[in-house]
Design an enzyme around this catalytic site. Structure first.
Site, PDB file in Angstrom:
ATOM      1  N   CYS A 267       0.842  -1.206   0.000  1.00  0.00           N
ATOM      2  CA  CYS A 267       0.000   0.000   0.000  1.00  0.00           C
ATOM      3  C   CYS A 267       0.871   1.247   0.000  1.00  0.00           C
ATOM      4  O   CYS A 267       1.622   1.472   0.956  1.00  0.00           O
ATOM      5  CB  CYS A 267      -0.915  -0.006   1.216  1.00  0.00           C
ATOM      6  SG  CYS A 267      -1.949   1.475   1.331  1.00  0.00           S
ATOM      7  N   PRO A 268       0.780   2.082  -1.034  1.00  0.00           N
ATOM      8  CA  PRO A 268       1.591   3.307  -1.053  1.00  0.00           C
ATOM      9  C   PRO A 268       1.161   4.314   0.006  1.00  0.00           C
ATOM     10  O   PRO A 268       1.961   5.152   0.418  1.00  0.00           O
ATOM     11  CB  PRO A 268       1.361   3.860  -2.465  1.00  0.00           C
ATOM     12  CG  PRO A 268       0.041   3.303  -2.878  1.00  0.00           C
ATOM     13  CD  PRO A 268      -0.040   1.943  -2.241  1.00  0.00           C
TER      14      PRO A 268
END
Length: 413
Positions: A129-130
């Site tokens: 997940c950025p």
């Protein structure tokens, strides 16, 4: 002892560096803007603290902010849990059912996958997940999903404050010409002398915060429903994809076998408890998992090995005929290549004329594959794979008699 202290400090600094990324910067900015504007609008213009309702409202806003940040930072800093480097199963015979990671120089435990961003094999990896600049996996899946639930709820509360602030402050200033429409909104209007006038700048800031709150509610709310859907089946996003490919492989080769996902325990409540616990820490060591009575620990890993072999069979060899510098949106490769670049964080690879690529998937304008490397790079565990423009390669010609897989060979695979 000094060396150990230095190592601990270095690891802590490395974790803090996760904040220095566009994902956490944007996420924390949105949280800060929505929460601070909601509190300011409540205190100054809509619901002052000298009323019981205003005090309760203010405490709720603080509560949302604290809970959201608590779960957000836990998802980021607790991390998913990593398979130890050079890991091997206790029973050496089990190694034949596992994939080997050339980067970590160890076997991949069941449900683990190697993350190119984290550069480690992640326990029960769901995705990278950025927004938390970390992987979502075994240890932080509950924190991450709770954050996805709380963020939209807090934004809905904030959006209500923003809407009511603008309504109460602009009610007597704007005439809509609705003389025949009588709406009694006196119950929602808290008439008091504001600390400061509701200026154009305050209106613009409130309107901007409202847009952020509504956008976050929709976007993050959708992510929450996707996550809770896979959790209720005791799957991860990657395992959903593996299961789909298993059905595709069985149908393509007409093997007649039945694939049963091993980690679905048959009850949504039992599946739910595999992620959410009262302690906040999930059960298990991230290596061995409870499985369906019709399966065993390596049911999924065996399927992955079959899919990997199938991937090699289906891959097509291409030769690079045009260089490519690895740009995300290359201007010199045509307007369609530029506009239809894959919307993914997967890497683009640099191409040099004459190189060989084994392509495994693609779109009309882009392809994804592995670059053929020399022997030294292969032994060192180097792997170069990613997206590249389709116009930069051409398919190698084969002797069809030697390279066409017969139906009998397909069934044997």
């Amino acid at each position: 002892m000094n060396i150990l202290s230095a190592i601990i400090v270095f690891e802590n600094l490395h974790e803090v560096r996760r904040l220095c990324h566009w994902g956490p910067i944007i996420a924390l900015t949105v949280i800060a803007v929505c929460s601070s504007m909601a509190m300011l609008d409540s205190i100054i213009w809509y619901w002052p603290l000298d009323t019981t309702g205003g005090s309760i409202n203010f405490i709720m806003l603080i509560n949302w902010t604290v809970l959201i940040l608590y779960n957000y930072f836990n998802a980021m800093f607790v991390g998913p849990g990593y398979i130890p480097l050079e890991w091997k199963p206790e029973n050496q015979q089990d190694a034949m059912y596992l994939q080997f990671c050339r980067v970590c120089q160890g076997f991949k435990a069941p449900r683990s996958h190697h993350c190119r961003k984290c550069n480690r094999c992640v326990m029960k990896m769901d995705h990278h997940c950025p927004w938390i600049n970390n992987c979502c996996g075994h240890l932080n899946h509950a924190y991450f999903t709770t954050f996805l639930l709380l963020a939209p709820l807090g934004c809905i509360h904030a959006a209500f404050i923003f809407i009511m602030t603008m309504y109460t402050q602009l009610y007597d200033r704007i005439s809509f010409g609705w003389s025949s429409v009588k709406i009694d909104m006196s119950g929602t209007r808290h008439i008091h002398n504001p600390i400061m006038p509701f200026s154009v700048a305050a209106f613009a800031a409130t309107l901007f915060a409202l847009g952020l709150a509504l956008g976050t509610t929709i976007a993050v709310g959708m992510l929450f429903f996707i996550q809770i859907k896979v959790i209720m089946r005791n799957k991860t996003s990657i395992e959903v994809w593996i299961e789909e490919k298993a059905k595709d492989r069985i149908q393509y080769y007409q093997t007649g076998e039945e694939f049963i996902f091993p980690y679905d325990l048959g009850s949504r409540w039992e599946n739910f408890k595999q992620v959410f616990t009262w302690s906040g820490t999930p059960d298990g060591d991230g290596v061995e998992w409870p499985v369906n009575e019709k399966c065993h620990q390596h049911t999924l890993t065996i399927e992955q090995l079959k899919q990997k072999a199938d991937k090699r069979v289906r891959s097509v060899q291409y030769r690079v005929v045009e260089g490519y510098n690895g740009a995300c949106c290359p201007l010199g490769k045509g307007i369609n290549t530029f506009l239809r670049t894959p919307c993914t964080e997967e890497p683009r690879i640099h191409l040099t004329k004459g190189e060989t690529i084994f392509a495994t998937r693609g779109t009309k304008w882009w392809m994804y594959g592995d670059k053929v490397l020399d022997e030294e790079q292969t032994k060192a565990g180097v792997r170069v794979r990613g997206w590249f423009p389709r116009r930069c390669v051409e398919k190698c010609l084969y002797d069809s008699a030697n390279n066409t897989t017969t139906d009998e060979e397909k069934k044997e695979q």
